[in-house]
Enzyme design. Structure first.
Site, short mmCIF file in Angstrom:
data_model
loop_
_atom_site.label_atom_id
_atom_site.label_comp_id
_atom_site.label_asym_id
_atom_site.label_seq_id
_atom_site.Cartn_x
_atom_site.Cartn_y
_atom_site.Cartn_z
N CYS A 113 0.80 -1.32 -0.09
CA CYS A 113 -0.10 -0.01 0.05
C CYS A 113 0.78 1.46 -0.07
O CYS A 113 0.26 2.32 -0.39
CB CYS A 113 -1.07 -0.19 1.20
SG CYS A 113 -2.22 -1.52 1.25
N HIS A 255 -3.49 7.17 2.59
CA HIS A 255 -3.65 5.86 2.18
C HIS A 255 -5.31 5.45 2.48
O HIS A 255 -5.51 5.76 3.69
CB HIS A 255 -2.72 4.76 2.48
CG HIS A 255 -3.14 3.64 2.24
ND1 HIS A 255 -3.74 3.01 0.97
CD2 HIS A 255 -3.23 2.28 3.08
CE1 HIS A 255 -4.08 1.78 1.01
NE2 HIS A 255 -3.71 1.30 2.19
N ASN A 285 -10.12 0.43 -0.44
CA ASN A 285 -8.83 0.18 -0.36
C ASN A 285 -7.98 -0.26 -1.73
O ASN A 285 -8.27 -1.43 -1.96
CB ASN A 285 -8.38 -0.41 1.01
CG ASN A 285 -6.96 -0.52 1.00
OD1 ASN A 285 -6.00 -0.36 0.26
ND2 ASN A 285 -6.28 -0.97 2.20
N1 COA Z 1 -18.54 -8.40 8.12
C1 COA Z 1 -19.28 -8.60 9.56
N2 COA Z 1 -18.38 -8.80 10.56
C2 COA Z 1 -17.14 -8.91 10.43
C3 COA Z 1 -16.68 -8.77 9.19
C4 COA Z 1 -17.30 -8.56 7.90
N3 COA Z 1 -17.11 -8.33 6.70
N4 COA Z 1 -15.24 -8.86 9.13
C5 COA Z 1 -15.03 -9.09 10.50
N5 COA Z 1 -16.10 -9.28 11.15
C6 COA Z 1 -16.36 -9.59 12.54
C7 COA Z 1 -15.27 -10.16 13.14
O1 COA Z 1 -15.45 -11.55 13.10
C8 COA Z 1 -15.55 -9.83 14.47
O2 COA Z 1 -16.55 -10.77 15.03
P1 COA Z 1 -16.11 -11.31 16.78
O3 COA Z 1 -16.15 -10.23 17.60
O4 COA Z 1 -17.67 -12.19 16.77
O5 COA Z 1 -14.81 -12.26 16.62
C9 COA Z 1 -15.91 -8.32 14.70
O6 COA Z 1 -16.45 -8.49 13.13
C10 COA Z 1 -15.21 -7.14 15.02
O7 COA Z 1 -13.89 -7.70 14.27
P2 COA Z 1 -12.56 -6.81 14.32
O8 COA Z 1 -11.43 -7.35 13.67
O9 COA Z 1 -12.61 -6.32 15.72
O10 COA Z 1 -13.11 -5.44 13.61
P3 COA Z 1 -12.17 -4.23 13.54
O11 COA Z 1 -13.36 -3.10 13.83
O12 COA Z 1 -10.89 -4.13 13.94
O13 COA Z 1 -12.22 -3.80 11.87
C11 COA Z 1 -10.76 -4.18 10.05
C12 COA Z 1 -11.65 -4.84 10.94
C13 COA Z 1 -10.11 -5.19 9.08
C14 COA Z 1 -11.71 -3.37 9.14
C15 COA Z 1 -9.69 -3.09 10.72
O14 COA Z 1 -9.05 -4.01 11.58
C16 COA Z 1 -8.91 -2.69 9.83
O15 COA Z 1 -9.35 -1.71 9.12
N6 COA Z 1 -7.71 -3.00 9.88
C17 COA Z 1 -6.68 -2.38 9.13
C18 COA Z 1 -6.93 -2.64 7.52
C19 COA Z 1 -6.18 -2.06 6.65
O16 COA Z 1 -6.22 -0.81 6.63
N7 COA Z 1 -5.18 -2.78 5.68
C20 COA Z 1 -4.48 -2.19 4.92
C21 COA Z 1 -3.41 -1.51 5.52
S1 COA Z 1 -2.11 -1.41 4.34
#
Ligand code: COA
Length: 334
Positions: A113, A255, A285
């Site tokens: 990224c 980003h 993204n």
């Molecule tokens: N739909 C519904 N629920 C989802 C889901 C989806 N697409 N993806 C994950 N969940 C669930 C998880 O399983 C979890 O359930 P649980 O509590 O029963 O275990 C719950 O949602 C919360 O998951 P969590 O990982 O805590 O969510 P979050 O708020 O951290 O969001 C991301 C997850 C991936 C969106 C977030 O961590 C993120 O943006 N990370 C960085 C990603 C990024 O920027 N990547 C590129 C960088 S280069």
């Protein structure tokens, strides 16, 4: 920066026509529009059609950037991508040939990224060293091709697209000159964002890869935390190098990982959130392509205007991060 500066002389972008909505994904995965919007800020993304590849997107964005810059041929092409058409060779030479730029220097940069900013710094270096007076820097990603059909978390975050700029040799004080760049990496985080199979580590085993290892994986929580910290710290480094206070920044082009990450970076810098360019609601993204796509979209809709002071910052797999500062120039938008 001193001496021969690299000046942004043209910009172009492209997303494949196929729009995929949150509702479309909720038919394939256990997810819904509400979760995706509130946790990421994303409403739609674009995916390539079956059979398409990163080079197809790169050619579209690259040709628009060349036209925007007046059509003079560059002496080099740098292509930042996470999703090359093939593991070998690089995709850049084919893109150059398809753009009619036969025999120029053309190579890929791999920084996930952060790819565009690494590509930009590389292009600026080619100009500063006198290698060439003009470089086409493209970032293109067919990210949907590495998303796991069983991973709802990554599958809702990413999209496909490409953005490109032309850099030309110029004066450090003119609009569009790259004023400062900061780049960094931390390989101890290699496993946080990865495609495990397909490289020498897996192939040297002589065993076929597990299917799930052929897809992109990400450990969302630590990536979220690292993204905010690294982008904020790198931004501060660039501001210091260029001599701008936070109040001098007119537009933050971060980003487009997640709206919550963008807001957290703005908050850490004490920069009003309204100064952040946001297009991830429409394109999601797009990994390395996200900054040039955001620049092109914001320039097209008038949110980014000539004379504004722009701070770009990105974070990605590797781990890698980077930032750059530029006063936005007047460009022909095509
Ligand atoms: N739909 C519904 N629920 C989802 C889901 C989806 N697409 N993806 C994950 N969940 C669930 C998880 O399983 C979890 O359930 P649980 O509590 O029963 O275990 C719950 O949602 C919360 O998951 P969590 O990982 O805590 O969510 P979050 O708020 O951290 O969001 C991301 C997850 C991936 C969106 C977030 O961590 C993120 O943006 N990370 C960085 C990603 C990024 O920027 N990547 C590129 C960088 S280069």
């Amino acid at each position: 920066m001193t001496g021969r500066a690299a000046v942004i002389a043209g910009i172009g972008s492209w997303v494949p026509p196929r729009v995929v909505t949150n509702e479309d994904l909720s038919r394939q995965f256990d997810t819904d529009d509400e979760w995706i919007r509130t946790r990421t800020g994303i409403a739609t993304r674009h995916f390539v059609e079956p059979g398409a590849a990163t080079s197809d997107l790169a050619v579209e964005a690259g040709s628009r950037a060349l036209k925007s810059a007046g059509g003079q041929p560059p002496g080099a092409l740098v292509l930042a991508t996470t999703t090359p058409d093939r593991p070998c060779p690089g995709t850049a030479p084919e893109v150059a040939t398809r753009l009619g730029l036969d025999h120029i220097a053309a190579f890929d940069v791999s920084a996930v990224c952060t790819g565009f900013l690494y590509g930009l710094a590389t292009g600026a270096g080619l100009i500063a060293s006198g290698q060439t007076d003009r470089v086409l820097v493209i970032a293109a990603e067919a990210f949907s091709t590495i998303l796991s059909p069983t991973d709802r978390t990554t599958s809702v975050i990413f999209g496909d697209g490409a953005g490109a700029v032309v850099l030309r040799a110029g004066d450090p004080d003119e609009p569009g000159a790259l004023k400062a760049v900061d780049l960094g990496s931390d390989g101890s985080g290699v496993d946080l964002i990865t495609v495990r199979a397909g490289g020498s580590r897996q192939r040297s085993t002589g065993l076929p890869p597990a299917v799930e290892d052929t897809y992109f994986t990400m450990d969302g929580h630590p990536v979220f935390m690292q993204a905010v910290l690294r982008m904020a710290a790198s931004s501060r480094t660039v501001l210091q190098r260029v001599g701008w206070g936070v109040g001098d920044v007119d537009r933050l082009v971060g980003h487009q990982a997640n709206l919550r990450i963008l807001h957290a970076v703005a908050d850490q810098l004490k920069l009003p959130r309204e100064k952040a360019v946001v297009n991830l609601d429409r394109v999601a993204n797009t990994a390395g392509a996200s900054i040039p796509l955001a620049l092109a979209d914001a320039a097209a809709d008038g949110f980014l205007r000539p004379g504004q002071r722009v701070l770009m910052t990105a974070f990605g797999g590797g781990l890698t991060w980077g930032s750059a500062a530029v006063e936005w120039p007047a460009l022909d938008l095509v």
